[in-house]
Design a protein around this motif. Structure first.
Motif, mmCIF file in Angstrom:
data_model
loop_
_atom_site.group_PDB
_atom_site.id
_atom_site.type_symbol
_atom_site.label_atom_id
_atom_site.label_comp_id
_atom_site.label_asym_id
_atom_site.label_seq_id
_atom_site.Cartn_x
_atom_site.Cartn_y
_atom_site.Cartn_z
ATOM 1 N N CYS B 23 0.857 -1.197 0.000
ATOM 2 C CA CYS B 23 0.000 0.000 0.000
ATOM 3 C C CYS B 23 0.885 1.236 0.000
ATOM 4 O O CYS B 23 1.872 1.297 0.741
ATOM 5 C CB CYS B 23 -0.919 0.023 1.217
ATOM 6 S SG CYS B 23 -2.347 -1.055 1.056
ATOM 7 N N GLN B 24 0.522 2.168 -0.838
ATOM 8 C CA GLN B 24 1.228 3.435 -0.942
ATOM 9 C C GLN B 24 0.245 4.553 -0.614
ATOM 10 O O GLN B 24 -0.860 4.585 -1.169
ATOM 11 C CB GLN B 24 1.772 3.615 -2.368
ATOM 12 C CG GLN B 24 2.526 4.902 -2.601
ATOM 13 C CD GLN B 24 4.037 4.716 -2.523
ATOM 14 O OE1 GLN B 24 4.531 3.592 -2.496
ATOM 15 N NE2 GLN B 24 4.765 5.812 -2.496
ATOM 16 N N THR B 25 0.641 5.440 0.284
ATOM 17 C CA THR B 25 -0.247 6.541 0.644
ATOM 18 C C THR B 25 0.168 7.827 -0.069
ATOM 19 O O THR B 25 1.320 8.009 -0.433
ATOM 20 C CB THR B 25 -0.249 6.766 2.162
ATOM 21 O OG1 THR B 25 1.088 7.027 2.603
ATOM 22 C CG2 THR B 25 -0.778 5.542 2.901
ATOM 23 N N SER B 26 -0.788 8.712 -0.239
ATOM 24 C CA SER B 26 -0.547 9.939 -1.005
ATOM 25 C C SER B 26 0.207 10.999 -0.200
ATOM 26 O O SER B 26 0.732 11.954 -0.771
ATOM 27 C CB SER B 26 -1.873 10.518 -1.503
ATOM 28 O OG SER B 26 -2.710 10.829 -0.401
ATOM 29 N N GLN B 27 0.235 10.823 1.099
ATOM 30 C CA GLN B 27 1.031 11.698 1.947
ATOM 31 C C GLN B 27 1.517 10.919 3.163
ATOM 32 O O GLN B 27 1.046 9.821 3.426
ATOM 33 C CB GLN B 27 0.236 12.932 2.368
ATOM 34 C CG GLN B 27 -1.061 12.657 3.087
ATOM 35 C CD GLN B 27 -1.871 13.923 3.293
ATOM 36 O OE1 GLN B 27 -1.735 14.598 4.310
ATOM 37 N NE2 GLN B 27 -2.708 14.261 2.319
ATOM 38 N N SER B 28 2.452 11.501 3.866
ATOM 39 C CA SER B 28 3.029 10.794 4.999
ATOM 40 C C SER B 28 1.998 10.581 6.106
ATOM 41 O O SER B 28 1.240 11.495 6.452
ATOM 42 C CB SER B 28 4.211 11.596 5.550
ATOM 43 O OG SER B 28 4.744 10.942 6.679
ATOM 44 N N ILE B 29 1.960 9.362 6.618
ATOM 45 C CA ILE B 29 1.030 9.033 7.696
ATOM 46 C C ILE B 29 1.778 8.400 8.870
ATOM 47 O O ILE B 29 1.162 7.752 9.717
ATOM 48 C CB ILE B 29 -0.093 8.083 7.215
ATOM 49 C CG1 ILE B 29 0.484 6.754 6.707
ATOM 50 C CG2 ILE B 29 -0.940 8.744 6.137
ATOM 51 C CD1 ILE B 29 -0.590 5.672 6.522
ATOM 52 N N SER B 30 3.093 8.578 8.899
ATOM 53 C CA SER B 30 3.915 7.904 9.900
ATOM 54 C C SER B 30 3.641 6.403 9.811
ATOM 55 O O SER B 30 3.700 5.831 8.723
ATOM 56 C CB SER B 30 3.627 8.463 11.294
ATOM 57 O OG SER B 30 4.521 7.907 12.236
ATOM 58 N N ASN B 31 3.310 5.772 10.928
ATOM 59 C CA ASN B 31 3.050 4.322 10.896
ATOM 60 C C ASN B 31 1.572 3.998 11.097
ATOM 61 O O ASN B 31 1.217 2.899 11.516
ATOM 62 C CB ASN B 31 3.878 3.626 11.978
ATOM 63 C CG ASN B 31 3.478 4.052 13.384
ATOM 64 O OD1 ASN B 31 2.804 5.067 13.556
ATOM 65 N ND2 ASN B 31 3.892 3.290 14.371
ATOM 66 N N ASN B 32 0.694 4.951 10.781
ATOM 67 C CA ASN B 32 -0.730 4.798 11.073
ATOM 68 C C ASN B 32 -1.472 4.006 9.993
ATOM 69 O O ASN B 32 -2.402 4.504 9.331
ATOM 70 C CB ASN B 32 -1.374 6.174 11.278
ATOM 71 C CG ASN B 32 -0.866 6.827 12.543
ATOM 72 O OD1 ASN B 32 -1.262 6.448 13.643
ATOM 73 N ND2 ASN B 32 0.050 7.767 12.388
ATOM 74 N N LEU B 33 -1.048 2.779 9.818
ATOM 75 C CA LEU B 33 -1.663 1.908 8.826
ATOM 76 C C LEU B 33 -1.836 0.514 9.394
ATOM 77 O O LEU B 33 -0.948 -0.013 10.068
ATOM 78 C CB LEU B 33 -0.797 1.862 7.559
ATOM 79 C CG LEU B 33 -1.411 1.074 6.405
ATOM 80 C CD1 LEU B 33 -1.430 1.880 5.116
ATOM 81 C CD2 LEU B 33 -0.707 -0.252 6.218
ATOM 82 N N ASN B 34 -3.018 -0.047 9.137
ATOM 83 C CA ASN B 34 -3.329 -1.405 9.574
ATOM 84 C C ASN B 34 -3.559 -2.295 8.363
ATOM 85 O O ASN B 34 -3.937 -1.815 7.289
ATOM 86 C CB ASN B 34 -4.607 -1.430 10.424
ATOM 87 C CG ASN B 34 -4.541 -0.519 11.631
ATOM 88 O OD1 ASN B 34 -3.467 -0.218 12.152
ATOM 89 N ND2 ASN B 34 -5.695 -0.080 12.076
ATOM 90 N N TRP B 35 -3.378 -3.583 8.569
ATOM 91 C CA TRP B 35 -3.711 -4.588 7.562
ATOM 92 C C TRP B 35 -4.794 -5.510 8.115
ATOM 93 O O TRP B 35 -4.752 -5.912 9.275
ATOM 94 C CB TRP B 35 -2.485 -5.427 7.210
ATOM 95 C CG TRP B 35 -1.427 -4.694 6.450
ATOM 96 C CD1 TRP B 35 -0.308 -4.101 6.950
ATOM 97 C CD2 TRP B 35 -1.389 -4.490 5.035
ATOM 98 N NE1 TRP B 35 0.434 -3.534 5.939
ATOM 99 C CE2 TRP B 35 -0.210 -3.767 4.751
ATOM 100 C CE3 TRP B 35 -2.215 -4.860 3.964
ATOM 101 C CZ2 TRP B 35 0.153 -3.397 3.444
ATOM 102 C CZ3 TRP B 35 -1.859 -4.495 2.685
ATOM 103 C CH2 TRP B 35 -0.690 -3.770 2.429
ATOM 104 N N TYR B 36 -5.751 -5.850 7.232
ATOM 105 C CA TYR B 36 -6.861 -6.723 7.595
ATOM 106 C C TYR B 36 -6.973 -7.871 6.609
ATOM 107 O O TYR B 36 -6.682 -7.715 5.423
ATOM 108 C CB TYR B 36 -8.187 -5.948 7.597
ATOM 109 C CG TYR B 36 -8.242 -4.838 8.621
ATOM 110 C CD1 TYR B 36 -7.767 -3.574 8.310
ATOM 111 C CD2 TYR B 36 -8.742 -5.066 9.894
ATOM 112 C CE1 TYR B 36 -7.787 -2.560 9.247
ATOM 113 C CE2 TYR B 36 -8.783 -4.053 10.842
ATOM 114 C CZ TYR B 36 -8.297 -2.798 10.509
ATOM 115 O OH TYR B 36 -8.329 -1.790 11.443
ATOM 116 N N GLN B 37 -7.460 -8.985 7.141
ATOM 117 C CA GLN B 37 -7.777 -10.150 6.320
ATOM 118 C C GLN B 37 -9.288 -10.339 6.347
ATOM 119 O O GLN B 37 -9.907 -10.260 7.415
ATOM 120 C CB GLN B 37 -7.107 -11.394 6.905
ATOM 121 C CG GLN B 37 -7.420 -12.684 6.193
ATOM 122 C CD GLN B 37 -6.969 -13.887 7.014
ATOM 123 O OE1 GLN B 37 -7.537 -14.205 8.055
ATOM 124 N NE2 GLN B 37 -5.920 -14.564 6.545
#
Lengths: 116, 107
Positions: B23-37
């Protein structure tokens, strides 16, 4: 065990209203923020609303702003989503999810179909 | 709004194979990303939170990494029960936004 159980879905006509509920158990509901997320058939997930633990702040996706209202009753461990002026594009499975910074538990979903 | 671009949209892999989803974000989000199954007919389950932390109870073959605006979910050795859809979610700012998803299938 953490449980989130959505209800209130159904088949409705365009322009009508519907109110979803999400009953929480197995955790201190009043300490958690709560989200509504939806997933249209064969589509990806769309976040639609967030309410803080104490209802002090609410946020909405542009696609539902002005039509949907998120609320909660901490005395009943229940989250709500009031949906007005429903459109065909609101047809989706609606999930509630809890958060303490991380959306870590989801309900099984309530199906909403908007069709004439 | 922060855009999240997830790739690939579908993936064929063999049992035991190493699998990577990005996943690539359009701006910096630090580490605020989760993954779900998500498996058919089921609610999404949290796999990885804050980009690199494995959710309690999830198998250690799942891992997350990030560098700048690029986030990666890796399955080190594919098991049959891993066949599912995978989504990322940025929760840096509202509106939270999901990646479009990756459908992982057996080759």
């Amino acid at each position: 065990e953490v449980q989130l159980v959505e209800s209130g879905g159904g088949l409705v006509k365009p322009g009508s209203s519907l109110k979803l509920s999400c009953v929480a158990s197995g955790f201190t509901f009043s300490s958690y923020g709560m989200h509504w997320i939806r997933q249209a058939p064969k589509k990806g997930l769309e976040w639609i609303a967030l309410i803080y633990y104490d209802s002090s702040n609410k946020y909405y996706a542009d696609s539902v702003k002005g039509r949907f209202t998120i609320s909660r009753d901490n005395s009943k461990n229940t989250l709500y989503l009031e949906m007005n002026s429903l459109r065909s594009e609101d047809t989706a499975m609606y999930y509630c999810a809890r958060t303490l910074g991380v959306m870590d538990a989801w309900g099984q979903g309530a199906s909403v179909t908007v069709s004439s | 709004d922060i855009q999240v671009t997830q790739s690939p949209s579908s993936l064929l892999a063999s049992l035991g194979e190493r699998v990577t989803i990005t996943c690539q974000t359009s701006q910096s989000i630090s580490n605020n990303l989760n993954w779900y199954q998500q498996k058919p007919g089921q609610a999404p389950m949290l796999l990885i939170y804050y980009a690199t932390s494995l959710q309690t109870g999830m198998p250690s073959r799942f891992s997350g990494q990030y560098s700048g605006r690029s986030f990666t979910l890796t399955i080190t050795s594919l098991e049959p029960e891993d066949i599912a859809n995978y989504f990322c979610l940025q929760h840096y700012s509202a509106p939270h936004t999901f990646g479009a998803g990756t459908k992982l299938e057996l080759k």
